[in-house]
Design a protein around this motif. Sequence first.
Motif, mmCIF file in Angstrom:
data_model
loop_
_atom_site.group_PDB
_atom_site.id
_atom_site.type_symbol
_atom_site.label_atom_id
_atom_site.label_comp_id
_atom_site.label_asym_id
_atom_site.label_seq_id
_atom_site.Cartn_x
_atom_site.Cartn_y
_atom_site.Cartn_z
ATOM 1 N N ILE A 47 0.836 -1.208 0.000
ATOM 2 C CA ILE A 47 0.000 0.000 0.000
ATOM 3 C C ILE A 47 0.866 1.252 0.000
ATOM 4 O O ILE A 47 0.581 2.221 -0.705
ATOM 5 C CB ILE A 47 -0.964 -0.022 1.199
ATOM 6 C CG1 ILE A 47 -2.024 -1.094 0.982
ATOM 7 C CG2 ILE A 47 -1.622 1.332 1.398
ATOM 8 C CD1 ILE A 47 -2.914 -1.340 2.162
ATOM 9 N N VAL A 48 1.936 1.241 0.784
ATOM 10 C CA VAL A 48 2.839 2.399 0.802
ATOM 11 C C VAL A 48 3.504 2.575 -0.561
ATOM 12 O O VAL A 48 3.607 3.697 -1.073
ATOM 13 C CB VAL A 48 3.875 2.252 1.925
ATOM 14 C CG1 VAL A 48 4.983 3.273 1.782
ATOM 15 C CG2 VAL A 48 3.208 2.396 3.269
ATOM 16 N N GLY B 297 0.973 3.993 -2.879
ATOM 17 C CA GLY B 297 0.732 5.399 -2.553
ATOM 18 C C GLY B 297 1.839 6.301 -3.061
ATOM 19 O O GLY B 297 1.586 7.391 -3.575
ATOM 20 N N LYS C 61 1.514 6.538 -6.862
ATOM 21 C CA LYS C 61 0.412 7.398 -7.281
ATOM 22 C C LYS C 61 0.599 8.849 -6.846
ATOM 23 O O LYS C 61 -0.241 9.686 -7.141
ATOM 24 C CB LYS C 61 -0.901 6.869 -6.718
ATOM 25 C CG LYS C 61 -1.376 5.611 -7.390
ATOM 26 C CD LYS C 61 -2.748 5.239 -6.914
ATOM 27 C CE LYS C 61 -3.284 4.066 -7.700
ATOM 28 N NZ LYS C 61 -4.661 3.759 -7.314
ATOM 29 N N ARG D 197 -1.744 12.384 -8.518
ATOM 30 C CA ARG D 197 -2.817 12.597 -7.551
ATOM 31 C C ARG D 197 -3.807 13.658 -7.997
ATOM 32 O O ARG D 197 -4.844 13.857 -7.372
ATOM 33 C CB ARG D 197 -2.246 12.918 -6.183
ATOM 34 C CG ARG D 197 -1.522 14.220 -6.078
ATOM 35 C CD ARG D 197 -0.952 14.405 -4.690
ATOM 36 N NE ARG D 197 -0.399 15.720 -4.527
ATOM 37 C CZ ARG D 197 0.825 16.087 -4.827
ATOM 38 N NH1 ARG D 197 1.639 15.185 -5.326
ATOM 39 N NH2 ARG D 197 1.241 17.320 -4.660
ATOM 40 N N HIS E 57 -3.507 13.160 0.398
ATOM 41 C CA HIS E 57 -3.087 11.905 -0.233
ATOM 42 C C HIS E 57 -2.278 11.044 0.740
ATOM 43 O O HIS E 57 -2.500 9.830 0.846
ATOM 44 C CB HIS E 57 -2.255 12.216 -1.482
ATOM 45 C CG HIS E 57 -1.689 11.008 -2.145
ATOM 46 N ND1 HIS E 57 -2.458 10.146 -2.891
ATOM 47 C CD2 HIS E 57 -0.436 10.498 -2.150
ATOM 48 C CE1 HIS E 57 -1.699 9.164 -3.329
ATOM 49 N NE2 HIS E 57 -0.463 9.357 -2.896
ATOM 50 N N LEU E 58 -1.349 11.667 1.461
ATOM 51 C CA LEU E 58 -0.530 10.922 2.409
ATOM 52 C C LEU E 58 -1.352 10.390 3.575
ATOM 53 O O LEU E 58 -1.110 9.274 4.054
ATOM 54 C CB LEU E 58 0.614 11.799 2.909
ATOM 55 C CG LEU E 58 1.668 12.181 1.872
ATOM 56 C CD1 LEU E 58 2.701 13.115 2.478
ATOM 57 C CD2 LEU E 58 2.323 10.963 1.289
ATOM 58 N N HIS F 46 -4.545 9.547 3.460
ATOM 59 C CA HIS F 46 -5.326 8.406 2.959
ATOM 60 C C HIS F 46 -4.454 7.160 2.817
ATOM 61 O O HIS F 46 -4.881 6.043 3.156
ATOM 62 C CB HIS F 46 -5.962 8.756 1.624
ATOM 63 C CG HIS F 46 -7.095 9.725 1.739
ATOM 64 N ND1 HIS F 46 -7.701 10.291 0.643
ATOM 65 C CD2 HIS F 46 -7.734 10.250 2.806
ATOM 66 C CE1 HIS F 46 -8.655 11.099 1.032
ATOM 67 N NE2 HIS F 46 -8.690 11.095 2.350
ATOM 68 N N THR F 47 -3.230 7.346 2.331
ATOM 69 C CA THR F 47 -2.316 6.216 2.195
ATOM 70 C C THR F 47 -1.963 5.645 3.563
ATOM 71 O O THR F 47 -1.937 4.423 3.753
ATOM 72 C CB THR F 47 -1.045 6.648 1.451
ATOM 73 O OG1 THR F 47 -1.416 7.219 0.204
ATOM 74 C CG2 THR F 47 -0.134 5.472 1.205
ATOM 75 N N ARG F 48 -1.710 6.515 4.530
ATOM 76 C CA ARG F 48 -1.362 6.059 5.882
ATOM 77 C C ARG F 48 -2.511 5.294 6.513
ATOM 78 O O ARG F 48 -2.316 4.236 7.121
ATOM 79 C CB ARG F 48 -0.989 7.252 6.759
ATOM 80 C CG ARG F 48 -0.641 6.867 8.182
ATOM 81 C CD ARG F 48 -0.351 8.083 9.027
ATOM 82 N NE ARG F 48 -1.467 8.994 9.144
ATOM 83 C CZ ARG F 48 -2.428 8.890 10.061
ATOM 84 N NH1 ARG F 48 -2.411 7.911 10.927
ATOM 85 N NH2 ARG F 48 -3.395 9.774 10.107
ATOM 86 N N ALA G 267 -2.757 1.851 4.922
ATOM 87 C CA ALA G 267 -1.677 0.974 5.376
ATOM 88 C C ALA G 267 -1.914 0.521 6.812
ATOM 89 O O ALA G 267 -1.717 -0.656 7.149
ATOM 90 C CB ALA G 267 -0.340 1.690 5.256
#
Length: 132
Positions: free
Chosen positions: A74-75, A78, A81, A85, A93-94, A96-98, A101
């Motif tokens: 996932i990281v 992320g 992408k 973005r 964005h960060l 949502h990625t965190r 994960a």
Amino acid sequence: MEEHGQNTSASSWLILLKWKCRLWTGIVFAAALVIMSEDTPSWSSKTESQASKLIEKSKESPFIPIGMTGFAAIVGMGLYKLRTRGDTKMSVHLIHTRVAAQACVVGAVTFGVLYSMYKEYVVKPRETNLSK
């Protein structure tokens, strides 16, 4: 006008640096969970390599390496992408990625606990009843 672009770029790198620190913290935490999930004391196997310990731990609790792999995937996705973005702010964005994960790791740990409870309270009593 050019200075504003440089400040935005510098703040973007600062946000990315903070996020990478959180990423490594998560990886270290997941590795600590693998090490702490052992039933035998850690001092009993000083001659084993780290790879053999990780393989042994993954056999005992298979969901922790699955969670670590999902976290890394996932990281990586992320970060890949991050360029495409669109209009989304980098911080959003960060975040949502965190969250994705962390959800992967928490889900894997939850399933690991449920799996170990199943082995402890369902499989073991059946084995003891069959041996009697």
